[in-house]
Each structure stands twice: as structure tokens, then as C-alpha cells.
Design a protein around this motif. Structure first.
Motif, PDB file in Angstrom:
ATOM      1  N   ILE A 208       0.885  -1.046  -0.188  1.00 33.40           N
ATOM      2  CA  ILE A 208      -0.040  -0.036  -0.015  1.00 33.40           C
ATOM      3  C   ILE A 208       0.892   1.074   0.020  1.00 33.40           C
ATOM      4  CG2 ILE A 208      -1.736   1.300   1.490  1.00 33.40           C
ATOM      5  CD1 ILE A 208      -2.826  -1.182   0.079  1.00 33.40           C
ATOM      6  N   ALA A 209       2.069   1.208   0.733  1.00 34.86           N
ATOM      7  CA  ALA A 209       2.821   2.152   0.702  1.00 34.86           C
ATOM      8  C   ALA A 209       3.382   2.649  -0.611  1.00 34.86           C
ATOM      9  CB  ALA A 209       3.700   2.236   1.851  1.00 34.86           C
ATOM     10  N   ARG A 210       3.824   1.693  -1.310  1.00 34.15           N
ATOM     11  CA  ARG A 210       4.642   1.872  -2.449  1.00 34.15           C
ATOM     12  C   ARG A 210       3.595   2.465  -3.507  1.00 34.15           C
ATOM     13  NH1 ARG A 210       7.283  -3.093  -0.954  1.00 34.15           N
ATOM     14  NH2 ARG A 210       9.608  -2.540  -0.571  1.00 34.15           N
ATOM     15  N   MET A 211       2.181   2.213  -3.404  1.00 33.60           N
ATOM     16  CA  MET A 211       1.346   2.767  -4.387  1.00 33.60           C
ATOM     17  C   MET A 211       1.424   4.346  -4.347  1.00 33.60           C
ATOM     18  SD  MET A 211      -2.113   0.430  -3.480  1.00 33.60           S
ATOM     19  CE  MET A 211      -2.309  -1.234  -3.878  1.00 33.60           C
ATOM     20  N   ASN A 212       1.819   4.873  -3.138  1.00 37.49           N
ATOM     21  CA  ASN A 212       1.561   6.346  -3.252  1.00 37.49           C
ATOM     22  C   ASN A 212       2.857   7.060  -2.823  1.00 37.49           C
ATOM     23  OD1 ASN A 212       0.304   8.897  -4.293  1.00 37.49           O
ATOM     24  ND2 ASN A 212      -0.544   9.114  -2.268  1.00 37.49           N
ATOM     25  N   SER A 213       3.874   6.611  -2.526  1.00 38.97           N
ATOM     26  CA  SER A 213       5.087   7.177  -2.025  1.00 38.97           C
ATOM     27  C   SER A 213       6.308   6.239  -2.082  1.00 38.97           C
ATOM     28  CB  SER A 213       4.869   7.600  -0.638  1.00 38.97           C
ATOM     29  OG  SER A 213       4.935   6.529   0.096  1.00 38.97           O
ATOM     30  N   ASP A 214       7.413   6.702  -2.045  1.00 42.69           N
ATOM     31  CA  ASP A 214       8.547   5.863  -1.998  1.00 42.69           C
ATOM     32  C   ASP A 214       9.146   5.759  -0.444  1.00 42.69           C
ATOM     33  OD1 ASP A 214       9.348   8.329  -1.141  1.00 42.69           O
ATOM     34  OD2 ASP A 214      10.964   8.577  -2.632  1.00 42.69           O
ATOM     35  N   GLU A 215       8.233   5.707   0.401  1.00 43.79           N
ATOM     36  CA  GLU A 215       8.358   5.607   1.973  1.00 43.79           C
ATOM     37  C   GLU A 215       8.966   4.156   2.111  1.00 43.79           C
ATOM     38  OE1 GLU A 215       8.562   8.041   4.408  1.00 43.79           O
ATOM     39  OE2 GLU A 215       8.781   9.262   2.687  1.00 43.79           O
ATOM     40  N   ALA A 216       8.318   3.360   1.526  1.00 45.17           N
ATOM     41  CA  ALA A 216       8.670   1.798   1.802  1.00 45.17           C
ATOM     42  C   ALA A 216       9.726   1.416   1.041  1.00 45.17           C
ATOM     43  CB  ALA A 216       7.293   0.958   1.672  1.00 45.17           C
ATOM     44  N   ASP A 217      10.372   2.120   0.032  1.00 50.77           N
ATOM     45  CA  ASP A 217      11.107   1.348  -0.884  1.00 50.77           C
ATOM     46  C   ASP A 217      12.662   0.639   0.041  1.00 50.77           C
ATOM     47  OD1 ASP A 217       9.829   2.149  -2.955  1.00 50.77           O
ATOM     48  OD2 ASP A 217      11.211   3.898  -3.560  1.00 50.77           O
ATOM     49  N   ASP A 218      12.643   1.103   1.068  1.00 48.64           N
ATOM     50  CA  ASP A 218      14.012   0.531   1.866  1.00 48.64           C
ATOM     51  C   ASP A 218      13.579  -0.792   2.827  1.00 48.64           C
ATOM     52  OD1 ASP A 218      12.592   2.027   3.487  1.00 48.64           O
ATOM     53  OD2 ASP A 218      14.458   2.468   4.526  1.00 48.64           O
ATOM     54  N   VAL A 219      12.116  -1.236   2.788  1.00 48.22           N
ATOM     55  CA  VAL A 219      11.513  -2.162   3.502  1.00 48.22           C
ATOM     56  C   VAL A 219      10.684  -3.147   2.977  1.00 48.22           C
ATOM     57  CG1 VAL A 219      11.948  -0.936   5.908  1.00 48.22           C
ATOM     58  CG2 VAL A 219       9.441  -0.911   4.432  1.00 48.22           C
ATOM     59  N   LYS A 220      10.635  -4.381   3.234  1.00 50.51           N
ATOM     60  CA  LYS A 220       9.534  -5.291   2.706  1.00 50.51           C
ATOM     61  C   LYS A 220       8.958  -6.139   4.080  1.00 50.51           C
ATOM     62  CE  LYS A 220       9.754  -7.174  -1.282  1.00 50.51           C
ATOM     63  NZ  LYS A 220       8.439  -6.622  -1.863  1.00 50.51           N
ATOM     64  N   ILE A 221       7.810  -6.320   3.837  1.00 50.57           N
ATOM     65  CA  ILE A 221       7.146  -7.351   4.919  1.00 50.57           C
ATOM     66  C   ILE A 221       7.296  -8.612   4.637  1.00 50.57           C
ATOM     67  CG2 ILE A 221       5.176  -8.007   5.443  1.00 50.57           C
ATOM     68  CD1 ILE A 221       5.387  -5.320   6.720  1.00 50.57           C
ATOM     69  N   GLU A 293       9.113 -12.713  -4.373  1.00 49.08           N
ATOM     70  CA  GLU A 293       9.337 -11.484  -3.979  1.00 49.08           C
ATOM     71  C   GLU A 293      10.069 -11.534  -2.640  1.00 49.08           C
ATOM     72  OE1 GLU A 293       6.169  -8.607  -3.429  1.00 49.08           O
ATOM     73  OE2 GLU A 293       5.392  -8.873  -5.361  1.00 49.08           O
ATOM     74  N   THR A 294       9.827 -12.379  -1.826  1.00 50.56           N
ATOM     75  CA  THR A 294      10.471 -12.396  -0.384  1.00 50.56           C
ATOM     76  C   THR A 294      11.794 -13.075  -0.629  1.00 50.56           C
ATOM     77  OG1 THR A 294       8.660 -12.891   0.670  1.00 50.56           O
ATOM     78  CG2 THR A 294      10.320 -13.667   1.859  1.00 50.56           C
ATOM     79  N   LEU A 295      11.864 -14.253  -1.420  1.00 46.01           N
ATOM     80  CA  LEU A 295      13.127 -14.648  -1.644  1.00 46.01           C
ATOM     81  C   LEU A 295      14.024 -13.847  -2.565  1.00 46.01           C
ATOM     82  CD1 LEU A 295      12.062 -18.419  -2.556  1.00 46.01           C
ATOM     83  CD2 LEU A 295      13.080 -17.344  -0.436  1.00 46.01           C
ATOM     84  N   CYS A 352      11.512  -6.073   7.029  1.00 43.97           N
ATOM     85  CA  CYS A 352      12.910  -6.389   6.926  1.00 43.97           C
ATOM     86  C   CYS A 352      13.623  -5.324   6.056  1.00 43.97           C
ATOM     87  CB  CYS A 352      13.238  -7.690   6.307  1.00 43.97           C
ATOM     88  SG  CYS A 352      14.853  -8.223   5.796  1.00 43.97           S
ATOM     89  N   ASP A 353      14.424  -4.625   6.488  1.00 43.69           N
ATOM     90  CA  ASP A 353      15.004  -3.552   5.603  1.00 43.69           C
ATOM     91  C   ASP A 353      16.071  -4.270   4.383  1.00 43.69           C
ATOM     92  OD1 ASP A 353      17.620  -4.059   6.819  1.00 43.69           O
ATOM     93  OD2 ASP A 353      17.269  -2.506   8.233  1.00 43.69           O
ATOM     94  N   ARG A 354      16.787  -3.370   3.492  1.00 45.34           N
ATOM     95  CA  ARG A 354      17.312  -4.090   2.649  1.00 45.34           C
ATOM     96  C   ARG A 354      18.883  -4.451   3.193  1.00 45.34           C
ATOM     97  NH1 ARG A 354      16.273  -3.219  -2.716  1.00 45.34           N
ATOM     98  NH2 ARG A 354      14.643  -1.638  -3.009  1.00 45.34           N
ATOM     99  N   SER A 355      19.222  -4.325   4.263  1.00 45.53           N
ATOM    100  CA  SER A 355      20.790  -4.672   4.805  1.00 45.53           C
ATOM    101  C   SER A 355      20.564  -5.972   5.648  1.00 45.53           C
ATOM    102  CB  SER A 355      21.148  -3.397   5.605  1.00 45.53           C
ATOM    103  OG  SER A 355      20.451  -3.163   6.861  1.00 45.53           O
TER     104      SER A 355
END
Length: 400
Positions: A208-221, A293-295, A352-355
Motif C-alpha cells: 500500500i505504501a508503494r502505491m503512493n510514495s517511496d516511503e517503503a522502498d527500503d523495507v519489505k514485509i 518477492e520474499t526470496l 525487513c530492511d535491505r541490509s
């Protein structure tokens, strides 16, 4: 009609946020959008029902602050709305000598978080609290309790609607676009306009966050399934209230434990294994797109490399009832495999963040027209009214 605020997600955090908003500013036009046919179907509806005390969380963190504040608000709400709850207390038990320093740190953290009455207890006292429990050291936390969070969430929803809020079920959000500071939210039924979107979508909060902002580009559920057993009725006497192990400080899960339920029965679990679908409550449920996507997420690959040994242990317990029973026997040696019956599962939304960091704290981020609750796993249910108040304060600044 243009709503002032549209909240995406009818779980306990979305409902609490709506309730806090409409109590603070009744003239606001607020709608909650829920994709399912009922409220609180996923994380809330599959919750173990523990009223967490705030023992585990780093002092000063959002989890610690919101859990402790939310605890008191939740208890008051249950009293006002006559929702059954019980303050049972719990024991946290070291089963091996090397866990004693970790238990000591946990006790100190509890005191730092203001949990007066939390104390080290002798093994004789442990037997008084939990006669069938074994260990080498223990602490008692009197504040912990039990409640049915599904009933709490429904009560939030009722109050929200009584105060003038709207709830739209079966409205799955498909797209969000913004023009002239107005959000157009396309759902599976119709489009809705709002000045502000608050994203409380839980397992889909990053999408949902990625639909209208870049706020979640660094995290994934990353969805982690927690599988439970239940004790057979004739074996429920083995557990008086709640029995927890000393958690692994490097892993954001509490380990298999015993929980007496407000709605009856005793749960044993959960484990924590990767779910192959964001709402995958059974091993057989697989969404190949979501799993891919997760893997492919760099952060998950680093988590897997770091925790592979722990992960394989959890996976083994998932497929081996004998191994699951062995883990439970560390706390209650009398437990036998035949004492356990299947008890279902929940799925935890863990950011989970990218790092490769599994976010340890709640994460709330805002942009011009959106507030995203990006990480709200346990103790979010206990903390719900406090999180709702935090998000509401952020939102109301825009309407002053």
C-alpha cells in the motif's frame, strides 16, 4: 464526497486509529477500508490474546512507550465496554544455566520500563505459580494478562461507527493516485477520495505504501507463520496461566510458550517459519509471486544467511510434532506428544530492511498525503490505542 481521512486496513491498529481520530475531532469525515468481509480477520483475529506488559522492549523505544501506555488504555477500555479480560501474571523461565544472564537482563529491562512488582523468584515460588514447570531460574511479571483481541477490535469498530465514522468492507485497495493534494483510492468496488490516507494494512502495508510514495522502498514485509498446538482438555491443568522461555535476544520472536486463552483452552507455541504466502495459514498455501518477492529481497537473503540454523530448527519443529513437543518439554517435562492437538496458526507481518535487519521497533512514516504504519507486529494489539493516538496526533496536525 471527499473524506478527510481514509484508513486502509480494518485490523486492530486501523480501528484504534479511527477511534482516536473521531474522538479527538468528531467533525472529520473518516472511512476505514477493509478488503475482507469482516473486520480483524488476519493478525488481530489470529492473535494469541496476551496483554503484554512491556517487559521485552528497549527502554524509550516506540514499542516500550506504546506498549506500556497502550496497556493501561486497553485495560480501561475493556472495563468501560465490559469486555472480559484477566490480569494473570506470567513467569519467564530459564531452562539452562547459560540463559541466566539473559534472564537477569530481562528483569532489569522490565524495571527500567516501570514494571514495578516484576521480580526474581525462587524455584519453590515458581512451583507455586506453575506447579508443573521446570527451570533453573525465573522471574514473575504480574502485569501480563489475557483478552480476546477480536472482541476488542469489534468494540473499537462499533464505537467508531457510533461516533459517526464509516467502515466499508470488501473494499480492497487496488491503486492510490494523488492530484492537487487529494488522494483517489481505487478499490475493488468503487473509487474514494480523501485528503489523507493512513496505511494500517498489516501484511500488505509495504505494498500500500508503494502505491503512493517511496516511503517503503527500503523495507519489505516478510510473513512469518506461527503454528500452535492446543493442550487436550484433560491436560490443561498443567498450565495455570502463562509460561514463557527466555527469548533469543538476536531473534525477534519469543520462543514456544504456554498461554491460557480468554476464550478457553491453553495454546502451546508458536514457532516462527517463513510463510509462502502473506496470508498463508497452512503449509499448503503458496503464492508463488509473493514467495518470489520474499526470496529475491536482499534483506531476506541476509536474514536467511544469518539465521539459517535457527530457521531450520523452526522448520523442523513445523514438520515434526515430536520436535515441537521436545521444545515444550524444556518448560513442562510432563508434556507428551499425545497431549497436543492442532491449534491453527497466525501470520506475523515482520518488516525487513535491505541490509538484512528485521525491524525491532514499530515504524511509522509520513509523506505529504499519506501516513504509513510500516511495522506493527507484537505487541501492536496491546499497544493499539497508544499507536492509534500516536498516528492520530500526526494526522490531526494537518487539520488544525
Amino acid at each position: 464526497m471527499v473524506y478527510d481521512i481514509a484508513i486502509v486496513g480494518g485490523g486492530i491498529v486501523g480501528l484504534a486509529t479511527g477511534l482516536k481520530l473521531i474522538k479527538s475531532k468528531p467533525e472529520l469525515k473518516i472511512v476505514i477500508l477493509e478488503k475482507e468481509e469482516q473486520l480483524a480477520k488476519h493478525q488481530t483475529g489470529n492473535n494469541s490474546g496476551v496483554i503484554h506488559s512491556g517487559l521485552y522492549y528497549k527502554p524509550g523505544s516506540l514499542k516500550a512507550i506504546n506498549c506500556i501506555n497502550g496497556y493501561h488504555e486497553l485495560v480501561s477500555f475493556c472495563q468501560e465496554e465490559k469486555i472480559p479480560y484477566e490480569i494473570t501474571g506470567k513467569v519467564v523461565v530459564a531452562t539452562r544455566e547459560e540463559q541466566k544472564p539473559l534472564l537477569e537482563n530481562l528483569w532489569k529491562r522490565g524495571l527500567e520500563n516501570g514494571l514495578t512488582g516484576t521480580r526474581k523468584i525462587s524455584l519453590d515460588e515458581l512451583k507455586e505459580y506453575e506447579p508443573h514447570c521446570a527451570g533453573v531460574a525465573a522471574i514473575h511479571v504480574p502485569q501480563t494478562g489475557i483478552v480476546d483481541y477480536y472482541q476488542v477490535a469489534l468494540a473499537y469498530g462499533r464505537k467508531f461507527m457510533q461516533l459517526g465514522g464509516s467502515i466499508l468492507l470488501k473494499h480492497k485497495v487496488l491503486k492510490i493516485s494523488t492530484s492537487n493534494n487529494i488522494n483517489t483510492i481505487e478499490t475493488s468496488i468503487k473509487s474514494i477520495e480523501s485528503k489523507l490516507v493512513i496505511n494500517c494494512a498489516g501484511l500488505y502495508s509495504d505494498k500500500i505504501a508503494r502505491m503512493n510514495s517511496d516511503e517503503a522502498d527500503d523495507v519489505k514485509i516478510i510473513p512469518f507463520r506461527g503454528e500452535y498446538y492446543k493442550l487436550k482438555k484433560e491436560k490443561e491443568y498443567l498450565v495455570k496461566n502463562l509460561i514463557y522461555p527466555v527469548p533469543d535476544p538476536n531473534f525477534p520472536f519469543l520462543g514456544v510458550h504456554f498461554t491460557r486463552m480468554m476464550k478457553g483452552g491453553v495454546e502451546a507455541g508458536p514457532n516462527a517459519i517463513l510463510a509462502f504466502k502473506r496470508e498463508g495459514y497452512k503449509k499448503s498455501q503458496i503464492n508463488f509471486s509473493e514467495l518470489a518477492e520474499t526470496l529475491a529481497w536482499p534483506g531476506f537473503q541476509k536474514v536467511a544467511a544469518k539465521y539459517w540454523k535457527t530457521g531450520f530448527g523452526e522448520l523442523y519443529r513445523s514438520f515434526s510434532k515430536a520436535a515441537f513437543t521436545k521444545a515444550l518439554q524444556e518448560l513442562i517435562p510432563e508434556i507428551q506428544e499425545s497431549d497436543l492437538v492442532d491449534g491453527g496458526a497466525g501470520v506475523r507481518a515482520q518488516a525487513c530492511d535491505r541490509s538484512g535487519g528485521l525491524l525491532d521497533d514499530f515504524a511509522i512514516r509520513e509523506s505529504a498525503t499519506v501516513i504509513n504504519v510500516l511495522n506493527a507486529p507484537s505487541p501492536a494489539a496491546t499497544s493499539s490505542l497508544s499507536i492509534g493516538g500516536t498516528v492520530a496526533s500526526m494526522a490531526l496536525k494537518r487539520f488544525e
